[in-house]
Design a protein around this motif. Structure first.
Motif, short mmCIF file in Angstrom:
data_model
loop_
_atom_site.label_atom_id
_atom_site.label_comp_id
_atom_site.label_asym_id
_atom_site.label_seq_id
_atom_site.Cartn_x
_atom_site.Cartn_y
_atom_site.Cartn_z
N LEU A 188 0.80 -1.22 0.00
CA LEU A 188 0.00 0.00 0.00
C LEU A 188 0.83 1.27 0.00
CD1 LEU A 188 -2.70 -1.07 2.63
CD2 LEU A 188 -2.74 -1.35 0.14
N ARG A 189 2.13 1.19 0.14
CA ARG A 189 2.95 2.38 0.26
C ARG A 189 4.01 2.52 -0.84
NH1 ARG A 189 2.37 4.58 5.44
NH2 ARG A 189 0.29 4.00 6.17
N HIS A 190 4.47 1.42 -1.40
CA HIS A 190 5.53 1.47 -2.41
C HIS A 190 4.96 1.77 -3.79
CE1 HIS A 190 9.32 -0.33 -0.46
NE2 HIS A 190 8.53 0.10 0.50
N HIS A 191 5.75 2.42 -4.64
CA HIS A 191 5.29 2.76 -5.99
C HIS A 191 5.48 1.62 -6.97
CE1 HIS A 191 9.61 3.44 -6.44
NE2 HIS A 191 9.43 3.42 -7.74
N ARG A 192 6.22 0.57 -6.59
CA ARG A 192 6.40 -0.59 -7.45
C ARG A 192 6.71 -1.81 -6.58
NH1 ARG A 192 12.35 0.54 -10.27
NH2 ARG A 192 13.55 0.69 -8.33
N ASN A 193 6.61 -2.98 -7.17
CA ASN A 193 6.91 -4.22 -6.46
C ASN A 193 8.35 -4.62 -6.77
OD1 ASN A 193 6.88 -6.63 -5.11
ND2 ASN A 193 5.30 -7.60 -6.37
N GLU A 194 9.19 -4.64 -5.76
CA GLU A 194 10.59 -5.00 -5.93
C GLU A 194 10.88 -6.42 -5.45
OE1 GLU A 194 12.47 -1.84 -3.80
OE2 GLU A 194 12.04 -0.35 -5.34
N ASP A 426 5.34 -2.36 3.05
CA ASP A 426 6.39 -2.86 2.16
C ASP A 426 5.77 -3.79 1.13
OD1 ASP A 426 8.87 -3.34 1.09
OD2 ASP A 426 9.75 -4.24 2.89
N ASN A 427 6.56 -4.14 0.12
CA ASN A 427 6.12 -5.19 -0.79
C ASN A 427 5.93 -6.48 0.01
OD1 ASN A 427 8.66 -4.02 -3.07
ND2 ASN A 427 6.59 -3.27 -2.86
N VAL A 428 4.96 -7.29 -0.41
CA VAL A 428 4.64 -8.51 0.33
C VAL A 428 4.72 -9.69 -0.63
CG1 VAL A 428 2.95 -9.69 1.78
CG2 VAL A 428 3.04 -7.18 1.74
N THR A 429 5.53 -10.68 -0.30
CA THR A 429 5.63 -11.90 -1.10
C THR A 429 5.68 -13.09 -0.16
OG1 THR A 429 6.83 -10.76 -2.85
CG2 THR A 429 6.95 -13.16 -2.83
N VAL A 430 4.84 -14.09 -0.46
CA VAL A 430 4.80 -15.29 0.39
C VAL A 430 4.51 -16.50 -0.48
CG1 VAL A 430 2.37 -14.81 0.91
CG2 VAL A 430 3.65 -16.40 2.34
N ALA A 431 5.25 -17.59 -0.21
CA ALA A 431 5.00 -18.89 -0.83
C ALA A 431 4.64 -19.88 0.26
CB ALA A 431 6.23 -19.36 -1.60
N VAL A 432 3.65 -20.72 -0.01
CA VAL A 432 3.22 -21.74 0.93
C VAL A 432 3.50 -23.10 0.31
CG1 VAL A 432 1.27 -22.71 2.20
CG2 VAL A 432 1.46 -20.22 1.90
N VAL A 433 4.33 -23.91 1.00
CA VAL A 433 4.79 -25.20 0.47
C VAL A 433 4.37 -26.31 1.43
CG1 VAL A 433 6.74 -26.43 -0.56
CG2 VAL A 433 6.82 -23.93 -0.33
N PRO A 434 3.43 -27.16 1.07
CA PRO A 434 3.05 -28.28 1.94
C PRO A 434 4.18 -29.31 2.06
CG PRO A 434 1.33 -27.80 0.34
CD PRO A 434 2.55 -27.05 -0.10
N PHE A 435 4.29 -29.90 3.24
CA PHE A 435 5.24 -31.00 3.49
C PHE A 435 4.44 -32.18 4.03
CE2 PHE A 435 7.75 -33.63 6.25
CZ PHE A 435 8.91 -33.83 5.52
N PRO A 436 4.75 -33.42 3.57
CA PRO A 436 5.73 -33.76 2.53
C PRO A 436 5.24 -33.35 1.14
CG PRO A 436 4.49 -35.70 3.17
CD PRO A 436 4.05 -34.60 4.09
N ALA A 437 6.16 -33.38 0.20
CA ALA A 437 5.79 -32.99 -1.17
C ALA A 437 4.71 -33.93 -1.66
CB ALA A 437 7.01 -33.06 -2.07
N PRO A 438 3.55 -33.38 -1.98
CA PRO A 438 2.43 -34.25 -2.42
C PRO A 438 2.63 -34.69 -3.86
CG PRO A 438 1.76 -31.96 -2.50
CD PRO A 438 3.16 -31.97 -1.93
N PRO A 439 1.97 -35.75 -4.26
CA PRO A 439 2.01 -36.13 -5.67
C PRO A 439 1.41 -35.03 -6.53
CG PRO A 439 0.30 -37.35 -4.53
CD PRO A 439 1.09 -36.64 -3.48
#
Length: 445
Positions: A188-194, A426-439
């Motif tokens: 909400l505050r930055h002019h671009r996503n870095e 700030d820019n916001v980036t998130v990855a969600v990775v399940p464990f164990p790796a599913p088929p």
């Protein structure tokens, strides 16, 4: 402006070309009766564009115009086309709708054009004959304006209908591979996503699945931070995809991937674009990196900087954990025993990083760690744009939805919403990775 018709006035004698005075009834030179001058023709004269006076109609050779054939007759000729009748295309290559019939061919160009409305309705595109039309991009690739939802976005990022500037592609990005998902937003505050991220799936030599997630945060005080994060994420992802199927241990593969990402960011410092955008107060392109490799029984993380990875068990029966340690001033103060964690992160110098990827980094020290969880869970890989609003592992676990293992994209969106609700500074980036790796299962990218 248009020219108004004026009454006819003779300036020269029609007989001897002698100049006349206003009000003369007879020519003073030859005595010609000026009242006997024939009236001018009633038709509209032909306008000339080259300064030459057209020949009078009486001196022109008569034209034997053929009689018009009745409509639909066998001798029907193609109608005369005006310029407005010719088909055209807009800047996207689509055919324009047919123009309305001209009111009168004799009107020509109007210089007293009436006022025009500010907005024009966008007409639906006309069908195109595939046999004669030039190949164009599929309609699905056309971007629709987010403001009016009617116009097409041109190559400059503006709506051709309402002129509204469109969000840049990296302002908000989402990707879902089923076994991993990520969301990145400008905030909400930055002019671009870095920020930038990279997700991928592969298989180990024994055929078991492996999932990769890499998240990078551009250093705002550096030159081209957005390019740095993107180059690092792509380079690390490519290195992991090349190493894991060959049987390289995931922890060694992660170390090598961080080195490859560092080389990719260093290369930006020599590009002309960096020199063009460089400012005296800026450094060479730089970014942080955090990555995770999840297999059927092993979890590996690697990082440089202050982007983080968290472990959240599905059953919440055991406590969550932070899997990384920041390369930051605050972390150094805590490690040295000079401050408590609360005191260090309350200091204005807390987020000053002490490790990063870039040509002017003091020394590259990739950090890697391996874990063998004894139960299912999810790995949250994120930039500080998220963990600023859920710093402790317990706080992060409270925000992660209970069904994150089954719906990683939904979980990533929830985490993004938490950061935006907290202020989105700030820019916001998130990855969600399940464990164990599913088929393998289909995603909704």
């Amino acid at each position: 402006m248009s020219q108004m018709p004026q009454p006819t006035a003779l300036s020269r004698c029609p007989s001897c070309e002698e100049p006349l005075e206003s009000g003369d009834r007879y020519c003073g030179a030859c005595g010609y009766d000026l009242s006997a001058v024939p009236a001018p023709p009633s038709d509209t004269p032909t306008l000339t564009m080259n300064g030459m006076v057209p020949r009078p109609a009486s001196e022109s050779a008569p034209v034997d115009w053929p009689a018009a054939s009745p409509p639909g007759g066998p001798d029907t000729h193609a109608p005369v086309h005006l310029p407005t009748d010719l088909p055209g295309t807009d800047s996207g290559g689509s055919h324009l709708p047919a123009a309305a019939p001209a009111q009168s061919a004799s009107k020509g160009v109007r210089f007293d054009r009436p006022s025009e409305p500010d907005d024009y309705p966008l007409a639906a595109p006309q069908p195109v004959d595939p046999r004669t039309a030039a190949p164009t991009a599929p309609a699905a690739e056309a971007k629709i304006c987010v403001a009016c939802r009617a116009g097409v976005v041109d190559s400059d990022g503006y709506c051709e209908h309402c002129g509204h500037a469109q969000p840049r592609e990296r302002d908000h990005m989402e990707q879902d591979l089923g076994s991993v998902a990520a969301v990145s937003d400008r905030g909400l505050r930055h002019h671009r996503n870095e920020d930038a991220f990279a997700l991928s799936r592969t298989a180990l030599p024994d055929g078991s699945p492996a999932v990769v997630a890499v998240v990078c945060d551009g250093v705002s005080s550096a030159t081209r931070p957005d390019d740095a994060s993107l180059a690092a994420a792509r380079a690390a992802d490519e290195a992991l995809l090349a190493a894991l199927p060959r049987g390289t241990h995931p922890q060694q593969a992660m170390h090598d991937a961080i080195v490859a990402a560092s080389h990719a960011v260093n290369a930006l410092a020599a590009e002309p674009e960096t020199a063009q955008e460089h400012a005296p107060h800026q450094n060479a392109p730089a970014c942080t990196l955090v990555g995770a490799v999840v297999t059927a029984g092993l979890l590996v993380v690697g990082w440089v900087g202050d982007s983080r990875a968290y472990w959240v068990p599905v059953d919440r029966a055991t406590p969550p954990a932070r899997l990384t340690e920041d390369d930051s001033w605050a972390a150094q103060m805590v490690a040295a025993g000079l401050m408590s964690e609360a005191e260090a992160y309350a200091d204005e110098r807390a987020h000053a990083i002490t490790g990063w990827l870039g040509a002017d980094a003091y020394e590259l020290e990739p950090h890697t760690a391996s874990f063998k969880p004894d139960r299912p869970g999810v790995v949250v890989v994120c930039t500080d744009g998220l963990w600023n609003y859920a710093e402790a592992a317990e706080e992060m676990a409270e925000v992660v939805p209970a069904d994150a293992e089954l719906r990683p994209l939904h979980a990533a969106r929830v985490l993004l919403g938490h950061a935006l609700d907290g202020g989105g500074h700030d820019n916001v980036t998130v990855a969600v990775v399940p464990f164990p790796a599913p088929p393998h299962r289909a995603g909704s990218a």
